[in-house]
Write a protein that holds these residues in place. Structure first.
Motif, mmCIF file in Angstrom:
data_model
loop_
_atom_site.group_PDB
_atom_site.id
_atom_site.type_symbol
_atom_site.label_atom_id
_atom_site.label_comp_id
_atom_site.label_asym_id
_atom_site.label_seq_id
_atom_site.Cartn_x
_atom_site.Cartn_y
_atom_site.Cartn_z
ATOM 1 N N ALA A 72 0.857 -1.189 0.000
ATOM 2 C CA ALA A 72 0.000 0.000 0.000
ATOM 3 C C ALA A 72 0.894 1.241 0.000
ATOM 4 O O ALA A 72 1.655 1.449 0.949
ATOM 5 C CB ALA A 72 -0.912 -0.008 1.226
ATOM 6 N N ASP A 73 0.814 2.034 -1.045
ATOM 7 C CA ASP A 73 1.736 3.154 -1.246
ATOM 8 C C ASP A 73 0.955 4.472 -1.296
ATOM 9 O O ASP A 73 0.608 4.965 -2.378
ATOM 10 C CB ASP A 73 2.510 2.928 -2.550
ATOM 11 N N GLU A 126 3.821 5.338 4.479
ATOM 12 C CA GLU A 126 3.200 6.605 4.878
ATOM 13 C C GLU A 126 1.814 6.371 5.486
ATOM 14 O O GLU A 126 0.827 7.040 5.143
ATOM 15 C CB GLU A 126 3.130 7.579 3.694
ATOM 16 N N TYR A 127 1.783 5.451 6.414
ATOM 17 C CA TYR A 127 0.528 5.051 7.062
ATOM 18 C C TYR A 127 -0.154 6.208 7.798
ATOM 19 O O TYR A 127 -1.364 6.435 7.635
ATOM 20 C CB TYR A 127 0.813 3.903 8.038
ATOM 21 N N ILE A 164 3.799 -4.585 8.080
ATOM 22 C CA ILE A 164 4.973 -3.716 8.122
ATOM 23 C C ILE A 164 4.512 -2.309 7.776
ATOM 24 O O ILE A 164 4.065 -2.045 6.658
ATOM 25 C CB ILE A 164 6.052 -4.183 7.126
ATOM 26 N N ILE A 165 4.584 -1.433 8.757
ATOM 27 C CA ILE A 165 4.109 -0.057 8.585
ATOM 28 C C ILE A 165 5.299 0.892 8.557
ATOM 29 O O ILE A 165 6.224 0.777 9.371
ATOM 30 C CB ILE A 165 3.140 0.323 9.720
ATOM 31 N N ARG A 169 6.395 9.998 11.306
ATOM 32 C CA ARG A 169 6.236 10.124 12.757
ATOM 33 C C ARG A 169 5.118 9.181 13.212
ATOM 34 O O ARG A 169 4.009 9.245 12.676
ATOM 35 C CB ARG A 169 5.888 11.565 13.149
ATOM 36 N N PRO A 170 5.384 8.338 14.184
ATOM 37 C CA PRO A 170 4.395 7.351 14.635
ATOM 38 C C PRO A 170 3.403 7.929 15.640
ATOM 39 O O PRO A 170 3.364 7.529 16.801
ATOM 40 C CB PRO A 170 5.272 6.274 15.270
ATOM 41 N N GLU A 171 2.583 8.867 15.196
ATOM 42 C CA GLU A 171 1.657 9.542 16.097
ATOM 43 C C GLU A 171 0.692 8.538 16.756
ATOM 44 O O GLU A 171 0.171 7.628 16.090
ATOM 45 C CB GLU A 171 0.841 10.582 15.334
ATOM 46 N N ALA A 172 0.452 8.715 18.037
ATOM 47 C CA ALA A 172 -0.420 7.804 18.783
ATOM 48 C C ALA A 172 -1.827 7.774 18.213
ATOM 49 O O ALA A 172 -2.519 6.755 18.292
ATOM 50 C CB ALA A 172 -0.461 8.215 20.259
#
Length: 253
Positions: A72-73, A126-127, A164-165, A169-172
């Motif tokens: 998924a892009d 870019e999840y 696999i993400i 920035r892994p925002e909560a």
């Protein structure tokens, strides 16, 4: 050094590379015996996309010809342009279709309708940007998407489903129910960003980073929530071969 069949090369030991000019592999177990979901973080220019391409190729080789990979892009930039046209490549406006495909496979396995045990892997680039985009249009839909992601993280291992993400920035806000820290591998590449570290790592492990100055393709990996590794991503000498492996994995039936 021969890498065991269940393990995946992530990079070389950063300290051994710079301190002793030695290439000591840093590998992780990606079998169904352990949590092999991965969260890859890095700002623009960090080498994140370069790592993802390698990760995809190596996971395809490790899992074998029977495995299935979905990509998924959301951003759809040139980093993954070689994958466009593959049947299981999902661009920015179709990424949720990839999630739904994998989620459906997981539930068929859970209820016994599907008894196969080959790996199914979803790589989602870019999840967080994708979630924010969905949320801006339909908050309820965004909640449904995040809940599916959380469910895959919680249930996927024993059903041979791997997520696999990748995100800057892994925002909560993009990971409900604390699922953000439930990845077996958390990799942060590029220059040290304290705020990103504090989102994903306990204070005592952040302190272990010390005065290391990471450049593109270098960083930290937190393994199973407790073991910290410092890594340098390898340089791929035959990128066309790497791309061919990825294309085959997203195309084969």
């Amino acid at each position: 050094m021969t890498i065991p069949s269940d393990e995946l090369l992530i990079g070389y030991d950063y300290d051994a590379w710079y301190g002793y000019a030695k290439k000591i592999p840093v590998c992780v177990d990606v079998s169904a015996k352990i949590n092999s979901h991965a969260l890859i973080c890095g700002m623009s220019g960090s080498g994140k996309s370069y790592l993802i391409n390698q990760y995809l190729a190596r996971i395809c080789l490790r899992d074998g010809e029977d495995s299935i990979v979905y990509f998924a892009d959301f951003k759809q930039d040139d980093s993954f342009s070689h994958l466009r046209g593959c049947p299981r490549y999902y661009p920015y406006d179709k990424t949720i279709e990839a999630l739904d495909e994998v989620y459906d496979i997981m539930h068929k396995r859970q209820c016994g309708e599907d008894t196969s045990k080959y790996f199914v892997t979803l790589i989602w680039d870019e999840y967080i940007a994708n979630i924010l985009s969905i949320s801006g249009k339909d908050k309820k839909k965004a909640g449904v998407v995040m809940n599916k992601v959380s469910e895959i993280i919680m249930l996927g291992r024993s059903l041979f489903i791997r997520l696999i993400i990748a995100t800057q920035r892994p925002e909560a806000s993009g990971f409900p129910s604390g699922s953000r820290i439930n990845f077996g591998q958390i990799i942060i590449v590029g220059a040290s960003i304290e705020s990103v570290y504090s989102m994903l790592m306990p204070k005592e492990l952040i302190e272990e980073v010390g005065n290391r100055k990471f450049h593109a393709g270098e960083g930290v990996m937190l393994w199973q929530g407790s073991e910290l590794k410092f890594i340098k991503v390898p340089v791929i000498r035959d990128e066309e071969k790497m791309k061919a492996i990825c294309i085959n994995a997203l195309t084969r039936q």
